[in-house]
Scaffold this active site. Structure first.
Site: not given
Length: 293
Positions: A249-251
């Site tokens: 995941y990330c933003g």
């Protein structure tokens, strides 16, 4: 059909030799996502104007802020349904028998995002290593001008959904609590992971139990994917073969796709993306976030 592409990554020499192959569709996936100036400062825009200014000959623009996002979702850049994705691809000339090469001018993460979405519905696709910068550095031609309107695909693709490519918020929560197997890996820069930098979203920090593997650290200074041995060492310091599945995941699911490309190049087939990422997670004050490394 898959044999048309040598793998998930192609270089400028490979692509230059095939630009005239009608089976190869080149898509520029560039979008604009400026760094946040303060918490909650979310700004994004299409990269179509940048594409019109300078692009690979014969390429078309795949708008990740437009038809390549599900605008009914509660977060940006959400993956469209397989059927909607197939219809959008058909309008860009991608149909049965096509192979897509995605590139961008933003370090490869946008191209990787498009590649991952296409991989998830079994469309043959690859990323141009180093993107537009590598193409130009090699002395390859670029052109400018608006889209002329590609011929729609003769036979639209029939999406074949690959299982395990996307992980839901509830599954991520279960992994975070240790109730479900898996390794949560955050592809944001260190400042986004530890909360020391401003965030585009409502709260800073990372999902409890997750590890930090910044996507940009998997590229060299020219924006190309690191050599295999160096890439394996960088990834191996964070996850190993016993960590499965790996949920990235990330933003907003963009940098995470770049990390997914790197892990796929290393032979991992147990990689998944949390599409909503921190934008979705941080919206719910009941979902915990941790600060620090």
């Amino acid at each position: 059909m898959t044999s048309l592409l040598p793998g998930p990554l192609v270089d400028d020499t490979w692509l230059a030799a095939r630009l005239d192959d009608p089976r190869v569709v080149v898509l520029d996936a560039t979008a604009l996502l400026p760094s946040p100036r303060h918490d909650g400062d979310f700004r994004s825009a299409s990269g179509r104007d940048a594409w019109a200014e300078r692009h690979l000959p014969g390429s078309r623009h795949a708008d990740l802020t437009g038809d390549f996002s599900d605008h009914d979702a509660p977060y940006h850049f959400a993956v469209p349904t397989p059927e909607a994705l197939a219809a959008t691809l058909a309008r860009l000339g991608v149909g049965e028998g096509s192979a897509v090469v995605a590139y961008d001018n933003g370090g490869g993460i946008w191209a990787a995002r498009l590649w991952w979405m296409l991989r998830a519905i079994s469309v043959p696709a690859a990323v141009l290593d180093g993107g537009l910068a590598a193409w130009e550095a090699a002395g390859r031609p670029v052109v400018s001008g608006p889209e002329t309107g590609p011929e729609p695909a003769g036979t639209p693709i029939t999406p074949v959904v690959r299982p395990g490519m996307w992980t839901s918020v509830d599954e991520v929560a279960a992994i975070s609590r240790g109730e479900q197997p898996g390794a949560l890996v955050c592809a944001l820069p260190a400042g986004g992971f530890d909360g020391s930098a401003p965030t585009r979203y409502s709260r800073r920090g990372h999902i409890p139990g997750s590890r930090s593997l910044p996507g940009r650290d998997l590229l060299d200074s020219a924006g190309r994917v690191l050599p295999d041995a160096e890439l394996a060492a960088r990834v191996g310091a964070v996850v190993d073969a016993t960590d499965s599945p790996v949920v990235l995941y990330c933003g907003g699911g963009i940098s995470a796709a770049g990390a997914a490309l790197a892990l796929t190049l290393l032979g991992r087939d147990d990689v998944s993306l949390y599409d909503g990422s921190l934008e979705e997670w941080s919206r719910d004050p009941a979902r915990p976030l941790e600060l620090g490394g």
